[in-house]
Scaffold this motif. Structure first.
Motif, PDB file in Angstrom:
ATOM      1  N   SER A  68      54.225  38.558  96.847  1.00 30.61           N
ATOM      2  CA  SER A  68      53.653  39.243  95.689  1.00 30.61           C
ATOM      3  C   SER A  68      52.193  38.845  95.476  1.00 30.61           C
ATOM      4  N   ARG A  69      51.832  37.624  95.885  1.00 31.26           N
ATOM      5  CA  ARG A  69      50.455  37.171  95.706  1.00 31.26           C
ATOM      6  C   ARG A  69      49.495  37.997  96.550  1.00 31.26           C
ATOM      7  N   LEU A  70      49.877  38.250  97.813  1.00 29.54           N
ATOM      8  CA  LEU A  70      49.016  39.033  98.689  1.00 29.54           C
ATOM      9  C   LEU A  70      48.901  40.472  98.190  1.00 29.54           C
ATOM     10  N   LYS A  71      50.018  41.039  97.730  1.00 26.06           N
ATOM     11  CA  LYS A  71      49.967  42.394  97.181  1.00 26.06           C
ATOM     12  C   LYS A  71      49.096  42.434  95.925  1.00 26.06           C
ATOM     13  N   GLY A  72      49.194  41.362  95.140  1.00 22.24           N
ATOM     14  CA  GLY A  72      48.378  41.306  93.935  1.00 22.24           C
ATOM     15  C   GLY A  72      46.889  41.233  94.250  1.00 22.24           C
ATOM     16  N   LEU A  73      46.533  40.481  95.312  1.00 25.78           N
ATOM     17  CA  LEU A  73      45.139  40.404  95.730  1.00 25.78           C
ATOM     18  C   LEU A  73      44.620  41.784  96.134  1.00 25.78           C
ATOM     19  N   ARG A  74      45.413  42.501  96.925  1.00 28.43           N
ATOM     20  CA  ARG A  74      45.016  43.838  97.360  1.00 28.43           C
ATOM     21  C   ARG A  74      44.841  44.764  96.160  1.00 28.43           C
ATOM     22  N   GLU A  75      45.780  44.682  95.223  1.00 32.77           N
ATOM     23  CA  GLU A  75      45.719  45.543  94.043  1.00 32.77           C
ATOM     24  C   GLU A  75      44.438  45.299  93.249  1.00 32.77           C
ATOM     25  N   ARG A  76      44.068  44.039  93.110  1.00 32.87           N
ATOM     26  CA  ARG A  76      42.859  43.746  92.343  1.00 32.87           C
ATOM     27  C   ARG A  76      41.604  44.218  93.071  1.00 32.87           C
TER      28      ARG A  76
ATOM     29  N   ARG B 228      35.418  46.892  87.187  1.00 33.21           N
ATOM     30  CA  ARG B 228      34.116  46.226  87.047  1.00 33.21           C
ATOM     31  C   ARG B 228      33.768  45.555  88.373  1.00 33.21           C
ATOM     32  N   LEU B 229      33.014  46.269  89.189  1.00 33.73           N
ATOM     33  CA  LEU B 229      32.774  45.805  90.555  1.00 33.73           C
ATOM     34  C   LEU B 229      31.959  44.511  90.603  1.00 33.73           C
ATOM     35  N   PHE B 230      30.986  44.366  89.733  1.00 40.80           N
ATOM     36  CA  PHE B 230      30.219  43.116  89.751  1.00 40.80           C
ATOM     37  C   PHE B 230      31.125  41.932  89.428  1.00 40.80           C
ATOM     38  N   ARG B 231      32.006  42.118  88.460  1.00 41.53           N
ATOM     39  CA  ARG B 231      32.934  41.037  88.120  1.00 41.53           C
ATOM     40  C   ARG B 231      33.844  40.714  89.302  1.00 41.53           C
ATOM     41  N   LEU B 232      34.308  41.749  90.009  1.00 41.85           N
ATOM     42  CA  LEU B 232      35.169  41.537  91.177  1.00 41.85           C
ATOM     43  C   LEU B 232      34.404  40.799  92.281  1.00 41.85           C
ATOM     44  N   ILE B 233      33.161  41.216  92.530  1.00 40.16           N
ATOM     45  CA  ILE B 233      32.355  40.546  93.552  1.00 40.16           C
ATOM     46  C   ILE B 233      32.136  39.086  93.185  1.00 40.16           C
ATOM     47  N   LEU B 234      31.841  38.842  91.922  1.00 37.82           N
ATOM     48  CA  LEU B 234      31.622  37.469  91.474  1.00 37.82           C
ATOM     49  C   LEU B 234      32.902  36.648  91.598  1.00 37.82           C
ATOM     50  N   TRP B 235      34.059  37.255  91.299  1.00 33.94           N
ATOM     51  CA  TRP B 235      35.348  36.556  91.418  1.00 33.94           C
ATOM     52  C   TRP B 235      35.617  36.172  92.875  1.00 33.94           C
ATOM     53  N   LEU B 236      35.319  37.063  93.796  1.00 41.57           N
ATOM     54  CA  LEU B 236      35.513  36.762  95.214  1.00 41.57           C
ATOM     55  C   LEU B 236      34.451  35.795  95.738  1.00 41.57           C
ATOM     56  N   ALA B 237      33.224  35.919  95.218  1.00 43.36           N
ATOM     57  CA  ALA B 237      32.120  35.107  95.739  1.00 43.36           C
ATOM     58  C   ALA B 237      32.093  33.698  95.169  1.00 43.36           C
ATOM     59  N   ALA B 238      32.591  33.514  93.932  1.00 40.34           N
ATOM     60  CA  ALA B 238      32.458  32.220  93.266  1.00 40.34           C
ATOM     61  C   ALA B 238      33.028  31.053  94.078  1.00 40.34           C
ATOM     62  N   PRO B 239      34.261  31.151  94.612  1.00 40.17           N
ATOM     63  CA  PRO B 239      34.753  30.039  95.439  1.00 40.17           C
ATOM     64  C   PRO B 239      33.881  29.796  96.662  1.00 40.17           C
ATOM     65  N   LEU B 240      33.396  30.873  97.267  1.00 39.26           N
ATOM     66  CA  LEU B 240      32.540  30.730  98.441  1.00 39.26           C
ATOM     67  C   LEU B 240      31.211  30.078  98.066  1.00 39.26           C
ATOM     68  N   MET B 241      30.697  30.381  96.878  1.00 42.00           N
ATOM     69  CA  MET B 241      29.448  29.778  96.427  1.00 42.00           C
ATOM     70  C   MET B 241      29.618  28.282  96.205  1.00 42.00           C
ATOM     71  N   VAL B 242      30.760  27.894  95.651  1.00 43.22           N
ATOM     72  CA  VAL B 242      31.031  26.463  95.467  1.00 43.22           C
ATOM     73  C   VAL B 242      31.079  25.769  96.822  1.00 43.22           C
ATOM     74  N   SER B 243      31.796  26.378  97.770  1.00 40.66           N
ATOM     75  CA  SER B 243      31.905  25.798  99.105  1.00 40.66           C
ATOM     76  C   SER B 243      30.552  25.708  99.789  1.00 40.66           C
ATOM     77  N   MET B 244      29.773  26.804  99.731  1.00 40.51           N
ATOM     78  CA  MET B 244      28.459  26.810 100.349  1.00 40.51           C
ATOM     79  C   MET B 244      27.524  25.825  99.658  1.00 40.51           C
ATOM     80  N   GLY B 245      27.669  25.705  98.332  1.00 38.93           N
ATOM     81  CA  GLY B 245      26.832  24.764  97.601  1.00 38.93           C
ATOM     82  C   GLY B 245      27.067  23.342  98.048  1.00 38.93           C
TER      83      GLY B 245
END
Length: 466
Positions: free
Chosen positions: A9-17, A23-40
């Motif tokens: 259900s988690r994978l299906k939920g990810l696809r659904e979101r 709100r595409l900017f919010r979605l991009i930020l949600w996906l990018a935020a963990p990557l930004m922490v890692s890259m930081g």
């Protein structure tokens, strides 16, 4: 039904979101935020690593910058192969074809493993020949050979973790790879001074310690990736049988990967050539080049996460035939990226001297580093556009044009212009930085034209049937 065909259900939920969040900017930020922490954290580590190496002298500081292009030939092949995951897994997930997503991923991993192990052994055996061929200064060469040999040994481990990261990201999970990446970087962060300077009763290893710290951190990340894939802990479970190449996925993966592999190889050879051009201007310029790349490279904390997050949405939207959503995601992500990068560039140009003094107390090295930042840094905007275009190309599977552009950026612009201005016209390092900047500006303009044309709005998974 095979249990591996059951999607949690988690994978299906990810696809659904990914496919429905308005709100595409919010979605991009949600996906990018963990990557930004890692890259930081990764970028902070690179800064600290450069700081520790600078305590060993200018020769040690220059060793990594001349070492990485050679093993990057092999890593470029692995990255090119893994780039097909963005298109195949991302689009199959968007189309809700779970079994095909798993089979495509297994095919790519099998090929990556067949390439990685013998390739790393070959690089280790020929490290000295490479360093001699590019004319590395005599005080840098013995240190670089040590660093390069250990670096090459860890490439298969990097390939396994790269596959893990790309696959989970294509599914919409950027958090898990980030957690593992942070843990790996922290291991490297802690081991660096201990092994370099011989703390806690251990022998002082110098440049070898820096290389070993990186190697041990890769052992950790690859081990976790293998465990996760074997158990299906994060939504994708692969058995040995899944690594069997399947003709459909091989063909589609080749269509995406081959242009990217050629681009990466050509770019790596180009950077090897650039390392030779920089080395020919002396150790001070080589040290400044290394410092400047670290400082300007901080922009990756922003650019790479935003680009990858945008690519995730584009891939799944194309798989689901939601073409307008794919277009809106692209322009939302690119606009946000350029605004943020502009603010960052203004800051590092304003504080160029204090940044340079963190890594060197040599007035000449500081001066040359400041010149590099003021001349070359603004062109990062052009490179950011190209980077987004590259990500979109991988996500759609339409990689040919952008790959050709990436090759032209180095071989038809950066290398000849830098050499011409630095040597032929006698401009020295000023000519070097100017040639590098022009290549970025021109590439960004061409990449933007390609994005506007919209030929990438054509999912690759519709080209093949079983």
């Amino acid at each position: 039904m095979d249990k591996r065909d059951e999607v949690g259900s988690r994978l299906k939920g990810l696809r659904e979101r990914v496919l429905t969040e308005p709100r595409l900017f919010r979605l991009i930020l949600w996906l990018a935020a963990p990557l930004m922490v890692s890259m930081g954290i990764s970028t902070i580590y690179e800064i600290v690593d450069t700081f520790w190496l600078s305590r060993l002298g200018k020769a040690a500081l220059g060793a990594p910058i001349v070492s990485w292009p050679y093993p990057d030939i092999l890593f470029g092949i692995l990255f090119g192969l893994s780039s097909s995951i963005s298109a195949l897994v991302g689009q199959y997930v968007g189309a809700a074809k779970w079994r095909k997503a798993r089979e495509a991923a297994g095919t790519v991993l099998g090929v990556m493993l067949l390439v990685a192990v013998p390739g790393s052994l070959a690089i280790m055996a020929s490290a000295g020949l490479y360093l001699s061929a590019i004319g590395v200064p005599s005080d840098v060469k013995p240190l670089a050979e040590i660093y390069l040999t250990v670096l090459a040994a860890g490439i298969p481990l990097s390939g396994i973790y790269l596959f893990f990261t790309m696959t989970l990201s294509a599914m919409g999970d950027t958090t898990t790879p980030t957690k593992i990446g942070i843990a790996s970087t922290l291991i490297n962060f802690v081991l660096d001074p201990i092994l370099i300077f011989g703390l806690l009763g251990l022998p002082r290893l110098g440049i070898l310690g820096a290389a070993l710290a990186t190697f041990f951190s890769r052992v950790f990340s690859a081990s976790y990736a293998a465990y996760s894939l074997a158990t299906g802990r994060h939504g994708l479970r692969l058995s040995v049988g899944d690594l069997r190449p399947r003709p459909l996925y091989l063909r589609l993966a080749a269509h995406v990967s081959i242009p990217q592999i050629v681009q990466r190889l050509a770019m790596t050879l180009g950077f090897m050539t650039m390392a030779g051009i920089v080395s020919g201007l002396g150790t001070d310029v080589l040290a400044a080049y290394s410092i400047g790349q670290i400082i300007i490279g901080i922009d990756r904390i922003i650019s790479m996460p935003f680009g990858r997050a945008t690519g995730i949405i584009v891939a799944q939207a194309l798989g689901a035939k939601m073409y307008e959503r794919a277009k809106k995601a692209l322009w939302t992500g690119l606009t946000a990226l350029l605004v943020t990068i502009s603010a960052f560039l203004a800051a590092i140009m304003l504080f160029a001297e204090p940044f340079a003094k963190i890594f060197s107390n040599d007035p000449n090295v500081i001066r040359i580093t400041m010149d590099m930042i003021h001349i070359f840094a603004p062109s990062t905007l052009g490179f950011s556009i190209f980077m987004v275009a590259n990500t979109i190309a991988r996500s759609s599977g339409r990689t040919l044009f952008v790959s050709i552009l990436g090759i032209a950026r180095l071989w038809f612009m950066r290398v000849p212009l830098s050499w011409l201005l630095a040597y032929r016209l006698g401009m020295g390092e000023i000519g070097l930085w100017t040639g590098m900047a022009i290549s970025n500006y021109a590439t960004g303009l061409i990449a933007l034209t390609w994005l506007l044309k919209g030929t990438w709005l054509n999912p690759i998974i519709h080209e093949g049937t079983e």
